[in-house]
Design a protein around this motif. Structure first.
Motif, mmCIF file in Angstrom:
data_model
loop_
_atom_site.group_PDB
_atom_site.id
_atom_site.type_symbol
_atom_site.label_atom_id
_atom_site.label_comp_id
_atom_site.label_asym_id
_atom_site.label_seq_id
_atom_site.Cartn_x
_atom_site.Cartn_y
_atom_site.Cartn_z
ATOM 1 N N MET A 89 0.835 -1.204 0.000
ATOM 2 C CA MET A 89 0.000 0.000 0.000
ATOM 3 C C MET A 89 0.865 1.248 0.000
ATOM 4 O O MET A 89 0.519 2.255 -0.614
ATOM 5 C CB MET A 89 -0.912 -0.009 1.229
ATOM 6 C CG MET A 89 -1.935 1.101 1.249
ATOM 7 S SD MET A 89 -3.115 1.004 -0.102
ATOM 8 C CE MET A 89 -4.222 -0.256 0.519
ATOM 9 N N LEU A 90 2.008 1.166 0.690
ATOM 10 C CA LEU A 90 2.880 2.332 0.728
ATOM 11 C C LEU A 90 3.299 2.713 -0.693
ATOM 12 O O LEU A 90 3.253 3.882 -1.076
ATOM 13 C CB LEU A 90 4.120 2.071 1.576
ATOM 14 C CG LEU A 90 4.966 3.342 1.633
ATOM 15 C CD1 LEU A 90 4.513 4.224 2.759
ATOM 16 C CD2 LEU A 90 6.424 3.051 1.697
ATOM 17 N N LEU A 91 3.665 1.722 -1.489
ATOM 18 C CA LEU A 91 4.074 2.021 -2.869
ATOM 19 C C LEU A 91 2.904 2.617 -3.651
ATOM 20 O O LEU A 91 3.074 3.571 -4.411
ATOM 21 C CB LEU A 91 4.566 0.747 -3.575
ATOM 22 C CG LEU A 91 5.825 0.107 -3.022
ATOM 23 C CD1 LEU A 91 6.325 -0.965 -3.970
ATOM 24 C CD2 LEU A 91 6.900 1.145 -2.808
ATOM 25 N N VAL A 92 1.721 2.048 -3.450
ATOM 26 C CA VAL A 92 0.544 2.561 -4.154
ATOM 27 C C VAL A 92 0.289 4.023 -3.758
ATOM 28 O O VAL A 92 0.066 4.883 -4.611
ATOM 29 C CB VAL A 92 -0.695 1.691 -3.846
ATOM 30 C CG1 VAL A 92 -1.960 2.337 -4.378
ATOM 31 C CG2 VAL A 92 -0.522 0.305 -4.439
ATOM 32 N N ILE A 93 0.374 4.294 -2.458
ATOM 33 C CA ILE A 93 0.096 5.661 -1.990
ATOM 34 C C ILE A 93 1.198 6.612 -2.440
ATOM 35 O O ILE A 93 0.920 7.733 -2.873
ATOM 36 C CB ILE A 93 -0.078 5.680 -0.457
ATOM 37 C CG1 ILE A 93 -1.396 4.989 -0.095
ATOM 38 C CG2 ILE A 93 -0.071 7.105 0.079
ATOM 39 C CD1 ILE A 93 -1.652 4.866 1.385
ATOM 40 N N VAL A 94 2.442 6.168 -2.370
ATOM 41 C CA VAL A 94 3.544 7.036 -2.811
ATOM 42 C C VAL A 94 3.388 7.375 -4.294
ATOM 43 O O VAL A 94 3.655 8.492 -4.721
ATOM 44 C CB VAL A 94 4.915 6.373 -2.542
ATOM 45 C CG1 VAL A 94 6.014 7.058 -3.335
ATOM 46 C CG2 VAL A 94 5.239 6.441 -1.060
ATOM 47 N N SER A 95 2.911 6.408 -5.080
ATOM 48 C CA SER A 95 2.767 6.695 -6.505
ATOM 49 C C SER A 95 1.544 7.558 -6.780
ATOM 50 O O SER A 95 1.281 7.904 -7.928
ATOM 51 C CB SER A 95 2.688 5.396 -7.307
ATOM 52 O OG SER A 95 1.476 4.746 -7.038
ATOM 53 N N GLY A 96 0.808 7.926 -5.720
ATOM 54 C CA GLY A 96 -0.282 8.871 -5.886
ATOM 55 C C GLY A 96 -1.649 8.218 -6.029
ATOM 56 O O GLY A 96 -2.602 8.874 -6.430
ATOM 57 N N HIS A 97 -1.756 6.941 -5.703
ATOM 58 C CA HIS A 97 -3.044 6.257 -5.825
ATOM 59 C C HIS A 97 -3.503 5.731 -4.473
ATOM 60 O O HIS A 97 -2.910 6.030 -3.446
ATOM 61 C CB HIS A 97 -2.921 5.098 -6.817
ATOM 62 C CG HIS A 97 -2.581 5.543 -8.200
ATOM 63 N ND1 HIS A 97 -3.453 6.263 -8.974
ATOM 64 C CD2 HIS A 97 -1.465 5.382 -8.947
ATOM 65 C CE1 HIS A 97 -2.889 6.522 -10.129
ATOM 66 N NE2 HIS A 97 -1.675 6.014 -10.136
#
Lengths: 510, 397
Positions: free
Chosen positions: B71-79
């Motif tokens: 989820m961290l990667l998803v949120i960092v990528s702006g989603h």
């Protein structure tokens, strides 16, 4: 002559210490069409924002008298209440609402919050008739062309009992028929006693309708011309617009120009959102080794669109034409391929398109060429540091170290970081889009020196700028782009601001 | 001379102070986790740190941590991905059908489940990345779809029990060939080794950075921070070793943590994800394939959701239609408490992990204290809001 409807005296306005308006005087007589002309950045839009209350009283110096009374507007609502209405270049209509909903937006025909749709409809119909539109008041704005939308804006102004109508570049995005219709309408409104301020670049239009002209340059009024008393020639206006002294603001360079390296042929680009509009029309362009080629033109001429469409097709649709390097066709269809072919594009919007502001100088410097500081896709932070530190010293980026966050840097230093990023990708062709926008004079000279150095290294530089002195001071050759085509080309020796401006303002006539 | 030393000392202290101020977020997060732990340790009369409870704490939160990494990667990528709870439930259901109903061996069944997770992530990422449909909407749809599919696959009932080997994923502990009596010596030694390796790698990394003049963290602060950290790891492994040893799932979790921390902080891939979230246009103009990158963050999220689903199913030893309910909220909250920014581009793997444990310790501590599930949720909600408020406030300053 009776008392003028509007007098602005000694208007001064600065942003964070930068003077935008240094001393503007404007007198508009009742019932006339008054044109305001000036180069990009001369202060036209700022002046209109002062007048319409976008910058409230107290944020600027000077006096505004409207209809014989001193005015101290606190906001747009105040000025609209007095009958001063401004129509911006970017239209402010809600696309998915109907014509009548838009016209009465914020001014609904309602009693106790309940809208009287019949009254809205009938009044809208009457207003549309005045501006010469036959659309139904229930038609959605999104289904209308830009020309008609402009007329809707005027109808909206009329619904508010406008006394002074301000139009900012109303015909910039209109074709000739629509422009003519709009100008006719202005003359018609003048007949009904409505005063109008027209901001425009198109001198032929101005000479058609204007009764008087005020010329702004560098934030000050330089001339007030009365077209009724004597015929005002376009030459005279152009001379006033550009007539500034060229000081020693550019580094000395002795161009060492080699063979043709970069070439664009038959380049055609369609608008990204409205594919039926052609933004760039069959353009040819080339740059030689060590040459700095300037692209002049007004806002909306298609300069950025041209550059971005070449650089990885990041703008536009239905792009056709070819890009050649050293006489060989190359593919610049994606940014990656463009970079691989050693093309770099330094954006005009460094905050929006150039930098990741939350991140550091080092981080941003290597972003376009991460491969060069990593081994098996693991980043070597030591090498990254050295690269960034190297550019920081070379380009004289003022910050404590390369781990400063770019958001905290000044505009000039941010621009140098963007330049570092692209220099690190080692380009052969550099496209610089407004490389000195929003940068103070000292930093400008540094940027110019970097550009001169790049050309001296044998790279090809394509420089887009709205500041003509900068193009004249830096370029070996200047191409003038207007409405998507090159309308003139000058060598450094023969170019002058007058010639460039003339080629722009006269190209629309025929 | 003396005054000079005093001055340099004062300057160093000032530098340390400003360093802490600038990095308040990272230290603050760790300190709040410690503070919350101490608070509950006192409030529960020492129950929190009892080896049994500590083991449970890890087992209870493992699947949240695993999903928080993705989820961290998803949120960092702006989603954002709202479907992770439903996906993990659905995968748990598939695992049950494969292993229990069809009698498939657990190895191929696990691999099929992980591949299915990747496929689900790809299906959602496709719409987000290439069709620019807001991830909120796509994954909201996914949440409904997979919740429904889980029900359909299980035909509305619970399926279990799982094969014993599969259960070991969640309930097993690392073997103890040294046969410790009161203490699982292998586990303790493994813990100590881990602490040592961490310490050495940190010191080495710092030496390298100092050599290039890249590090400005004061030496004292650096040593104190890492010693405390290493001591904590040693202490925890001692506590765990005095019960049944290190749980298998903890090893899985730690390995994933290390991999994701490395990928996000040291590789070009990680760098590009931050660029994508920080300024997509600038990233695209720098030659980064932003669409493809968003797509892969969702594929990755799908795989981790599947893994979490397997861990959860193995832990309960049944697949139930209600598995995964509300997980997405805990996972997303963990990332935001851990300092990720809702607008993308900002967030750290270790932050998300600490965030997950803050939530976990609060759940566990409040349950021991006998606070009802009603007020637990109220308190957790307020903590999330407070954490993000502190972030926003710090940024404005």
């Amino acid at each position: 002559m009776s008392e003028p409807i509007l007098e602005m005296r000694g208007i001064k306005k600065s942003f964070h210490g930068v003077r935008a308006l240094s001393n503007v005087n404007l007198t508009v007589q009742a019932g006339e069409i008054h044109a305001i002309v000036g180069e990009n950045g001369a202060g036209k839009s700022t002046l209109m924002k002062v007048l319409s209350g976008v910058y409230p009283h107290g944020e600027f110096e000077g006096q505004i008298r409207f209809q014989g009374a001193d005015c101290q507007f606190k906001g747009i609502a105040d000025s609209e209440h007095k009958g001063i209405i401004i129509i911006h270049q970017e239209l402010a209509l809600v696309p998915l609402l109907s014509i009548s909903e838009n016209i009465f937006l914020g001014n609904e025909q309602a009693t106790r919050g309940i809208i009287d749709w019949t009254a809205s409809f009938v009044k809208t119909q009457a207003l549309l008739k005045k501006v010469g539109l036959k659309e139904s008041p229930n038609a959605l704005i999104t289904n209308l062309g830009v020309g008609k939308q402009q007329l809707i804006e005027i109808a909206k102004a009329l619904s508010k009992e406008v006394k002074l109508l301000i139009l900012d570049e109303p015909t910039a995005s209109l074709n000739e028929t629509d422009s003519d219709a709009l100008l006719e309408l202005l003359l018609d409104l003048k007949g009904h006693g409505i005063t109008c301020i027209l901001i425009s670049h198109k001198l032929n239009e101005i000479s058609k309708v204007a009764d008087s002209i005020t010329v702004l340059r560098d934030g000050a009024t330089v001339a007030s011309l009365d077209c009724r008393a004597q015929k005002v020639s376009e030459d005279l206006v152009i001379r006033h617009m550009v007539g500034r002294e060229m000081a020693d603001r550019y580094p000395k360079r002795t161009p060492n120009i080699g063979e043709k390296v970069f070439e664009v042929r038959n380049w055609t680009v369609h608008h990204e959102v409205h594919p039926e509009r052609v933004v760039i029309k069959n353009v040819d362009l080339h740059v030689k080794r060590g040459e700095i080629v300037g692209i002049a033109g007004l806002m909306g001429a298609g300069r950025t669109e041209l550059a971005m469409s070449i650089f990885g097709r990041t703008y536009g649709r239905n792009i056709s034409g070819e890009v050649l390097l050293h006489g060989k066709k190359v593919d610049t269809g994606t940014v990656e391929k463009a970079i691989a072919n050693r093309i770099a594009y330094v954006t005009e919007d460094r905050k929006g398109y150039g930098l990741v502001l939350e991140e550091t100088i080092a981080w941003n410097t290597t972003l376009a060429n991460l491969g060069a500081v990593s081994k098996r896709s693991v980043i070597d932070e030591g090498r990254e540091f050295k690269v960034a530190e190297d550019y920081r010293k070379k380009l004289n980026i003022r910050s404590p170290d390369v781990y400063a966050h770019t958001v905290n840097l000044s505009g000039g230093n941010q621009q140098k970081v963007v330049l570092s990023k692209w220099l690190f990708s080692d380009p052969e062709v550099l496209i610089l889009d407004e490389p000195t926008r929003g940068i103070d004079v000292g930093a400008k000279f540094e940027i110019y020196s970097i550009i001169a150095q790049l050309a001296a290294e044998g790279r090809c530089v394509l420089m887009i700028s709205s500041e003509m002195p900068e193009l004249l001071g830096m370029c070996d050759r200047i191409c003038v782009l207007n409405e998507g085509s090159f309308v003139a080309e000058f060598t450094a020796a023969e170019a002058s601001q007058e010639k460039i401006m003339r080629s722009i303002v006269t190209s629309g006539v025929n | 001379m003396a005054s000079q030393t005093l001055e340099t000392q004062a300057a160093e202290a000032a530098a340390g102070g400003s360093f802490i101020k600038n990095n308040l977020r990272e230290y603050g997060l760790l300190l709040s986790l410690v503070a919350i732990m101490v608070f509950f340790q006192v409030q529960t009369n020492g129950t929190l740190f009892q080896p049994l409870n500590l083991t449970n704490l890890i087992l209870q939160n493992s699947y949240i941590v695993v999903m928080a990494l993705g989820m961290l990667l998803v949120i960092v990528s702006g989603h954002i991905d709202l479907s992770v709870g439903s996906v993990s439930g659905f995968i748990g259901a598939c695992a049950a059908v494969l292993m229990v109903n069809k009698g498939m061996h657990f190895v191929p069944a696990t691999l099929i489940c992980l591949a299915l997770g990747a496929l689900i992530g790809a299906a959602q990422g496709y719409w987000v990345a290439f069709y620019k449909i807001p991830s909120f909407i796509v994954t909201l749809a996914g949440m409904l779809v997979f919740k429904g599919l889980a029900l359909a696959v299980l035909e509305g009932s619970s399926v279990g029990p799982f094969p014993a080997e599969f259960q070991l994923l969640s309930t097993g502990f690392i073997p103890d060939p040294l046969h410790g009596e009161a203490l699982r010596i292998t586990s303790f030694v493994a813990g100590l080794l881990m602490a040592l390796v961490l310490l050495v790698s940190k010191v080495r990394g710092r030496a390298e950075r100092v050599q290039h003049g890249m590090d400005n963290e004061p030496a004292l602060l650096f040593m104190a921070k890492n010693l405390v950290f290493a001591a904590m790891i040693a202490a925890f492994s001692y506590l765990l070793a005095s019960y049944k040893g290190l749980p298998n799932v903890l090893i899985v979790m730690l390995l994933l943590m290390l991999v994701y921390d490395f990928v996000t902080s040291r590789t070009t891939l990680g760098r590009r994800i931050y660029a994508l979230g920080g300024n997509e246009k600038a990233a695209r103009l720098s030659g980064i394939k932003t669409d493809r990158l968003s797509f892969y963050t969702f594929v990755n999220m799908g795989v981790l959701s599947a893994l979490a689903g397997l861990i959860f199913a193995a832990r309960l030893n049944t697949a139930t239609p209600k598995a995964g309910l509300g997980f997405e909220l805990d996972v997303i909250a963990a990332c935001f408490i851990g300092g990720a920014s809702a607008s993308g581009g900002v967030g750290k793997v270790l932050g998300a992990v600490i965030g997950a444990f803050i939530m976990g310790v609060m759940n566990n501590g409040m349950s021991i204290m006998g606070i009802g599930i009603d007020y637990q949720q109220v308190i957790k909600g307020l903590v999330l809001l407070a954490a993000v408020c502190v972030d926003v406030y710090n940024k404005k300053k």
